[in-house]
Motif scaffolding. Sequence first.
Motif, PDB file in Angstrom:
ATOM      1  N   VAL A  72       0.856  -1.193   0.000  1.00  0.00           N
ATOM      2  CA  VAL A  72       0.000   0.000   0.000  1.00  0.00           C
ATOM      3  C   VAL A  72       0.893   1.244   0.000  1.00  0.00           C
ATOM      4  CG1 VAL A  72      -1.857  -1.223   1.184  1.00  0.00           C
ATOM      5  CG2 VAL A  72      -0.237   0.127   2.521  1.00  0.00           C
ATOM      6  N   ASP A  73       0.350   2.294  -0.573  1.00  0.00           N
ATOM      7  CA  ASP A  73       1.160   3.504  -0.711  1.00  0.00           C
ATOM      8  C   ASP A  73       1.133   4.346   0.553  1.00  0.00           C
ATOM      9  OD1 ASP A  73      -1.691   4.252  -1.278  1.00  0.00           O
ATOM     10  OD2 ASP A  73      -0.764   6.248  -1.481  1.00  0.00           O
ATOM     11  N   LEU A  74       2.213   5.044   0.777  1.00  0.00           N
ATOM     12  CA  LEU A  74       2.223   6.192   1.677  1.00  0.00           C
ATOM     13  C   LEU A  74       2.725   7.341   0.802  1.00  0.00           C
ATOM     14  CD1 LEU A  74       1.984   7.505   4.508  1.00  0.00           C
ATOM     15  CD2 LEU A  74       4.427   7.041   4.765  1.00  0.00           C
ATOM     16  N   THR A  75       1.820   8.253   0.484  1.00  0.00           N
ATOM     17  CA  THR A  75       2.126   9.325  -0.462  1.00  0.00           C
ATOM     18  C   THR A  75       2.347  10.610   0.316  1.00  0.00           C
ATOM     19  OG1 THR A  75       0.785   8.218  -2.128  1.00  0.00           O
ATOM     20  CG2 THR A  75       1.270  10.561  -2.499  1.00  0.00           C
ATOM     21  N   VAL A  76       3.539  11.163   0.177  1.00  0.00           N
ATOM     22  CA  VAL A  76       3.969  12.288   1.017  1.00  0.00           C
ATOM     23  C   VAL A  76       4.312  13.479   0.129  1.00  0.00           C
ATOM     24  CG1 VAL A  76       5.545  12.997   2.857  1.00  0.00           C
ATOM     25  CG2 VAL A  76       4.968  10.581   2.590  1.00  0.00           C
ATOM     26  N   ALA A  77       3.907  14.669   0.573  1.00  0.00           N
ATOM     27  CA  ALA A  77       4.306  15.901  -0.098  1.00  0.00           C
ATOM     28  C   ALA A  77       4.416  16.981   0.970  1.00  0.00           C
ATOM     29  CB  ALA A  77       3.292  16.294  -1.166  1.00  0.00           C
ATOM     30  N   ALA A  78       5.016  18.103   0.618  1.00  0.00           N
ATOM     31  CA  ALA A  78       5.177  19.167   1.610  1.00  0.00           C
ATOM     32  C   ALA A  78       5.311  20.515   0.924  1.00  0.00           C
ATOM     33  CB  ALA A  78       6.395  18.907   2.486  1.00  0.00           C
ATOM     34  N   THR A  79       5.067  21.548   1.717  1.00  0.00           N
ATOM     35  CA  THR A  79       5.220  22.927   1.269  1.00  0.00           C
ATOM     36  C   THR A  79       6.032  23.675   2.320  1.00  0.00           C
ATOM     37  OG1 THR A  79       3.021  22.793   0.275  1.00  0.00           O
ATOM     38  CG2 THR A  79       3.952  25.003   0.556  1.00  0.00           C
ATOM     39  N   VAL A  80       6.916  24.541   1.869  1.00  0.00           N
ATOM     40  CA  VAL A  80       7.668  25.386   2.808  1.00  0.00           C
ATOM     41  C   VAL A  80       6.719  26.460   3.327  1.00  0.00           C
ATOM     42  CG1 VAL A  80       9.616  26.964   3.082  1.00  0.00           C
ATOM     43  CG2 VAL A  80       9.835  24.958   1.582  1.00  0.00           C
ATOM     44  N   SER A  81       6.526  26.497   4.655  1.00  0.00           N
ATOM     45  CA  SER A  81       5.550  27.437   5.218  1.00  0.00           C
ATOM     46  C   SER A  81       6.216  28.611   5.916  1.00  0.00           C
ATOM     47  CB  SER A  81       4.616  26.717   6.189  1.00  0.00           C
ATOM     48  OG  SER A  81       5.359  26.177   7.261  1.00  0.00           O
ATOM     49  N   ARG A 119      10.430  25.666   7.820  1.00  0.00           N
ATOM     50  CA  ARG A 119       9.348  24.839   8.350  1.00  0.00           C
ATOM     51  C   ARG A 119       8.575  24.256   7.175  1.00  0.00           C
ATOM     52  NH1 ARG A 119       7.610  24.635  13.458  1.00  0.00           N
ATOM     53  NH2 ARG A 119       8.443  26.685  13.971  1.00  0.00           N
ATOM     54  N   LEU A 120       8.302  22.970   7.255  1.00  0.00           N
ATOM     55  CA  LEU A 120       7.522  22.283   6.232  1.00  0.00           C
ATOM     56  C   LEU A 120       6.158  21.910   6.776  1.00  0.00           C
ATOM     57  CD1 LEU A 120      10.107  19.706   4.788  1.00  0.00           C
ATOM     58  CD2 LEU A 120       9.384  21.861   3.746  1.00  0.00           C
ATOM     59  N   ASP A 121       5.129  22.174   5.984  1.00  0.00           N
ATOM     60  CA  ASP A 121       3.800  21.619   6.252  1.00  0.00           C
ATOM     61  C   ASP A 121       3.661  20.397   5.351  1.00  0.00           C
ATOM     62  OD1 ASP A 121       3.328  23.657   7.962  1.00  0.00           O
ATOM     63  OD2 ASP A 121       1.807  24.662   6.752  1.00  0.00           O
ATOM     64  N   ILE A 122       3.361  19.268   5.946  1.00  0.00           N
ATOM     65  CA  ILE A 122       3.466  17.990   5.242  1.00  0.00           C
ATOM     66  C   ILE A 122       2.092  17.338   5.119  1.00  0.00           C
ATOM     67  CG2 ILE A 122       4.571  15.710   5.320  1.00  0.00           C
ATOM     68  CD1 ILE A 122       6.565  17.163   7.389  1.00  0.00           C
TER      69      ILE A 122
END
Lengths: 129, 140
Positions: free
Chosen positions: B100-109, B117-120
Amino acid sequence: MLNPDSVGRTFHSAEEVLVTQSEIQAFAAVLGETDTSVAPPTFSIRITLAQSQVLLSDPSVGLDWARLVHGDQKFEIYRPILAGDRLKCSSTIENYKVAAGNEIVTVRSDLHAASELVVSTWSTLVVRA
Amino acid sequence: MVDAGGARMIKVGDVVAERVFWIDRDLLKAYANASGDQNPIHQDEVFAKSVGLPDVIAHGMLTMALVGKFVTDWAGGAATVKEFSGRFTKPVVVPINQKVDLTVAATVSEIAAGMARLDITATSQGVKVLGMAKALVLKS
């Protein structure tokens, strides 16, 4: 039910936990991490989970570990954990509330190497009704 | 923005490209051994169902550890992480013989004093599994 007098109490482990390179390697390998010069950021859970469970199983605390669910987790990392570190855990029940019959307990665990604070962790644990 | 050395500087709003980690029962077993968390809900289907779960579920801390790998690969190593937090909103369900997938992304906040700081976000099978996930890392 948690004994309300437990809130704010800190329990100190008497024993030091020695971190070995092979433990760091095994943890890193699961994540596909090849740099094992320092421990991965969540490695401390390997120590704090077991240690806080022992410390807070004191019958006077009244926490039912069999029915616990992990609600959230936070790490403050003052420096990375290294192989050879000898860490001592102290755990404090920082907060306690009951919501919809569930008990919600926030446990802070600090890991010290001698007098140096290395990592602080906060785990919110939910005892299901 | 480009600094004097020609390297691209990070800025608020930058997106860290999505990445997929694959989780199966073998990984749960390996994580159980590496972390010391041998709770049977992460390995034993019969036990997991007996306590009301749909199937074996991944350790929340395995999810967080994989997200940590995502963060440290971006930031430049495990030594960069100063703060890391998240809430376990839904379990990652891991049926037998499946990945099963664990799909991760983030934005620099936020960027301040050599730190970012990353919001994930983290989902599995389209379901959000980690809430309010954030990391503070050394990154300039």
